[in-house]
Write a protein that holds these residues in place. Structure first.
Motif, mmCIF file in Angstrom:
data_model
loop_
_atom_site.group_PDB
_atom_site.id
_atom_site.type_symbol
_atom_site.label_atom_id
_atom_site.label_comp_id
_atom_site.label_asym_id
_atom_site.label_seq_id
_atom_site.Cartn_x
_atom_site.Cartn_y
_atom_site.Cartn_z
ATOM 1 N N TYR A 21 58.849 41.543 43.703
ATOM 2 C CA TYR A 21 57.409 41.700 43.497
ATOM 3 C C TYR A 21 56.988 43.159 43.694
ATOM 4 O O TYR A 21 56.244 43.730 42.879
ATOM 5 N N CYS B 13 46.022 44.394 51.876
ATOM 6 C CA CYS B 13 46.237 44.261 50.432
ATOM 7 C C CYS B 13 45.299 45.170 49.661
ATOM 8 O O CYS B 13 45.705 45.809 48.680
ATOM 9 N N TRP C 293 56.146 34.455 51.557
ATOM 10 C CA TRP C 293 57.340 35.300 51.705
ATOM 11 C C TRP C 293 57.412 35.890 53.109
ATOM 12 O O TRP C 293 58.486 35.949 53.709
ATOM 13 N N ILE D 178 47.045 45.690 46.251
ATOM 14 C CA ILE D 178 47.687 44.440 45.833
ATOM 15 C C ILE D 178 46.621 43.468 45.340
ATOM 16 O O ILE D 178 45.619 43.249 46.022
ATOM 17 N N GLY E 213 44.922 37.721 43.916
ATOM 18 C CA GLY E 213 45.598 36.482 43.565
ATOM 19 C C GLY E 213 47.021 36.368 44.068
ATOM 20 O O GLY E 213 47.625 35.285 44.019
ATOM 21 N N ASP E 214 47.575 37.470 44.574
ATOM 22 C CA ASP E 214 48.965 37.469 45.034
ATOM 23 C C ASP E 214 49.100 37.257 46.540
ATOM 24 O O ASP E 214 50.211 37.213 47.068
ATOM 25 N N ARG E 215 47.977 37.123 47.249
ATOM 26 C CA ARG E 215 48.028 37.072 48.715
ATOM 27 C C ARG E 215 48.724 35.825 49.240
ATOM 28 O O ARG E 215 49.467 35.887 50.223
ATOM 29 N N ASP E 216 48.496 34.674 48.610
ATOM 30 C CA ASP E 216 49.126 33.447 49.087
ATOM 31 C C ASP E 216 50.642 33.516 48.951
ATOM 32 O O ASP E 216 51.383 33.052 49.831
ATOM 33 N N SER E 217 51.122 34.072 47.833
ATOM 34 C CA SER E 217 52.566 34.229 47.655
ATOM 35 C C SER E 217 53.131 35.140 48.722
ATOM 36 O O SER E 217 54.183 34.854 49.319
ATOM 37 N N PHE E 218 52.407 36.221 48.982
ATOM 38 C CA PHE E 218 52.881 37.148 49.994
ATOM 39 C C PHE E 218 52.950 36.488 51.365
ATOM 40 O O PHE E 218 53.891 36.706 52.132
ATOM 41 N N LEU F 56 55.294 45.816 41.118
ATOM 42 C CA LEU F 56 53.978 46.371 41.428
ATOM 43 C C LEU F 56 54.013 47.900 41.408
ATOM 44 O O LEU F 56 53.117 48.547 40.830
#
Length: 397
Positions: free
Chosen positions: A183, A144, A160, A149, A152-157, A187
Motif C-alpha cells: 500500500y 493520516c 494491518w 493518506i 477511505g483507507d483508514r480501516d484497512s490500515f 501511495l
C-alpha cells in the motif's frame, strides 16, 4: 538465577503486570526471561538501569549487527527505530524537522475540530466504546491527514496495524507488513507522479539536507510505516489509559475538573502510571555489557520495561498511586521514560502530548457525567509485551 517463564504467568500478568514487575525489582534490576514464543531475552525493570540501557551505544538496535533477522523490518526497510549511528543520525536529521514543537502546535486547531466532531457523533448515543468512538479515530485521522493518506483507507490500515503490533497468530505480523508495504509503495509512487502537495509524505519526498542527502525510496517507505504505526497506536492507548486512570480515581478526576491548569501534569502522570508502551523494542549487545550487577553476554537480546521503570519505588515514592500533583511535591518529581530515553527518544512525543491534552480536556468539558460502564464485563487487554492498553473502553457519556 532461573529463567523466568512469561507464558506461565497467564492472563493475570497481561491484565496487570505491575505486581509482577515489583517482585522482579525487589529481586534485582535485570532478569533472564523466556517469552511466550520461546525466545530468550534479558528484561530490565529498574529505572536507573533502564535509562542507562536505553542510552548505551553497546546495545544495538540493528539486528543485523548480531547476525539476526526480523521479519517486519526486513519487509519495510530501515527506519530510525532499528538503526544505529551514523545511519540513525542521518535519517533522524531528515525527518525530525517535521516534528518540532512549533510545527506540531500549528496542528492544534485541526485536532480540536476533529475531537469536537467525534464527540458530536458519539455523545447522543449516551454510551459507547471510548476507543472506537474517540481514542482511536482522533490520532488516526490526525496522522493520516498529516501524511496525506485518503480517508477511505483508514480501516484497512487499522487492520494491518493490529496484525503487526498485536498479532494473534504466528503469521499475522508478516502478513500485515506485506499488505502495508504494498500500500505504501503505491501511495508514494502516486505522490511522486502528482503535483506537489503540502502533506508530510510529499514533503519528505522533496526533502534534501544541506549536503544534498535525501531519503531513498526504501527509507521513505520505512519512515512512513513508522510514523503511521507509532503516530497513532501509542496515542490511542495514551488517551484511553489516561481516561481510565482518571475515571478509576475520582479524587484526581475532581481535582483536574476543578483546575485544568493541572492538565499537563495529568498527562505526564498518566504516562508514568500507565503508559501506552509497556516495553521498548529489542536491543542487542555488541559486547558483554554489565547492567546493574548482571553481565549480559555479547549477542544477547535486551528488552527494557518502561512500565516497570516508571514504577520503581526507589525513584517514584508511592509508585502505584496515581497522583496528578506528583510533580508539585519535593522529591517526587523525576522524568518518566514512557517515551524512551537517549537518541531513540520518541520523535512524535510533542504530537502525542498535544493530542492527549486536547482529547482529555474536550472529553471532560463536554461530558461532565463521564463514567465507566460497569455493566460491560472485563476488559480485553492487548496481547504481548509491546503495547499497554485495552481493545475497548465502555463508557457512559
Amino acid at each position: 538465577m532461573a529463567i523466568i517463564e512469561l507464558a506461565a504467568l497467564g492472563a493475570d500478568f497481561t491484565a496487570d503486570p505491575h505486581p509482577f514487575y515489583a517482585k522482579l525489582r525487589d529481586a534485582g534490576p535485570v532478569h533472564e526471561v523466556r517469552g511466550a514464543d520461546g525466545g530468550r531475552f534479558w528484561l530490565v525493570v529498574g529505572y536507573e538501569e533502564a535509562r542507562a540501557a536505553l542510552a548505551d551505544p553497546r546495545l544495538s538496535k540493528t539486528m543485523a549487527t548480531v547476525g539476526g533477522h526480523e521479519a517486519v523490518e526486513s519487509i519495510m526497510g530501515p527506519h530510525v527505530l532499528v538503526l544505529d549511528p551514523p545511519d540513525h543520525t542521518r535519517l533522524r536529521k531528515l525527518v525530525a524537522p517535521e516534528f518540532t514543537t512549533r510545527r506540531v502546535e500549528a496542528l492544534r486547531p485541526r485536532i480540536q475540530r476533529i475531537a469536537d466532531e467525534l464527540l458530536d457523533a458519539a455523545i447522543p448515543a449516551g454510551s459507547g466504546d471510548l476507543v472506537d468512538a474517540f481514542a482511536f479515530p482522533l490520532p488516526i485521522i490526525v496522522i493520516c491527514e498529516l501524511l496525506g493518506i485518503p480517508p477511505g483507507d483508514r480501516d484497512s490500515f487499522r487492520a494491518w496495524s493490529n496484525k503487526i503490533l498485536t498479532p494473534t497468530g504466528p503469521d499475522d505480523a508478516r502478513e500485515g507488513s506485506l499488505l502495508l508495504r504494498a500500500y505504501l509503495d503505491d501511495l508514494i509512487e502516486d505522490k511522486r507522479r502528482s503535483e506537489p502537495a503540502d502533506d508530510l509524505l510529499s514533503t519528505l519526498l522533496r526533502t534534501r539536507a544541506e549536503n544534498g542527502d535525501r531519503l531513498s525510496a526504501e527509507e521513505l517507505r520505512a519512515s512512513a510505516y513508522l510514523l503511521l504505526i507509532a503516530g497513532h497506536e501509542t496515542t490511542v492507548n495514551l488517551i484511553s489509559n489516561a481516561t481510565r486512570s482518571l475515571l478509576t480515581h475520582p479524587a484526581q478526576l475532581a481535582a483536574l475538573r476543578a483546575d485544568f491548569g493541572l492538565l499537563d501534569a495529568t498527562i505526564e502522570e498518566a504516562l508514568r502510571y500507565e503508559g501506552p508502551v509497556e516495553t521498548s523494542t529489542l536491543r542487542f549487545t555488541l559486547e558483554p555489557v554489565t547492567i546493574g550487577d548482571t553481565v549480559v553476554p555479547e549477542g544477547d537480546k535486551v528488552l527494557v520495561s518502561l512500565a516497570a521503570a516508571n514504577r520503581d519505588q526507589a525513584v517514584f515514592p508511592a509508585p502505584d498511586t496515581f497522583d496528578i500533583r506528583r510533580s508539585e511535591q519535593p522529591g517526587r518529581s523525576r522524568s518518566h521514560v514512557a517515551f524512551g530515553h537517549g537518541i531513540h527518544f520518541c520523535l512524535g512525543a510533542p504530537l502525542a502530548r498535544l493530542e492527549a491534552r486536547i482529547a482529555l480536556r474536550t472529553l471532560l468539558e463536554r461530558c461532565p457525567d463521564l463514567a465507566l460502564d460497569t455493566t460491560a464485563g472485563p476488559y480485553e487487554w492487548l496481547p504481548g509485551l509491546l503495547l499497554r492498553g485495552v481493545r475497548a473502553l465502555p463508557v457512559r457519556w
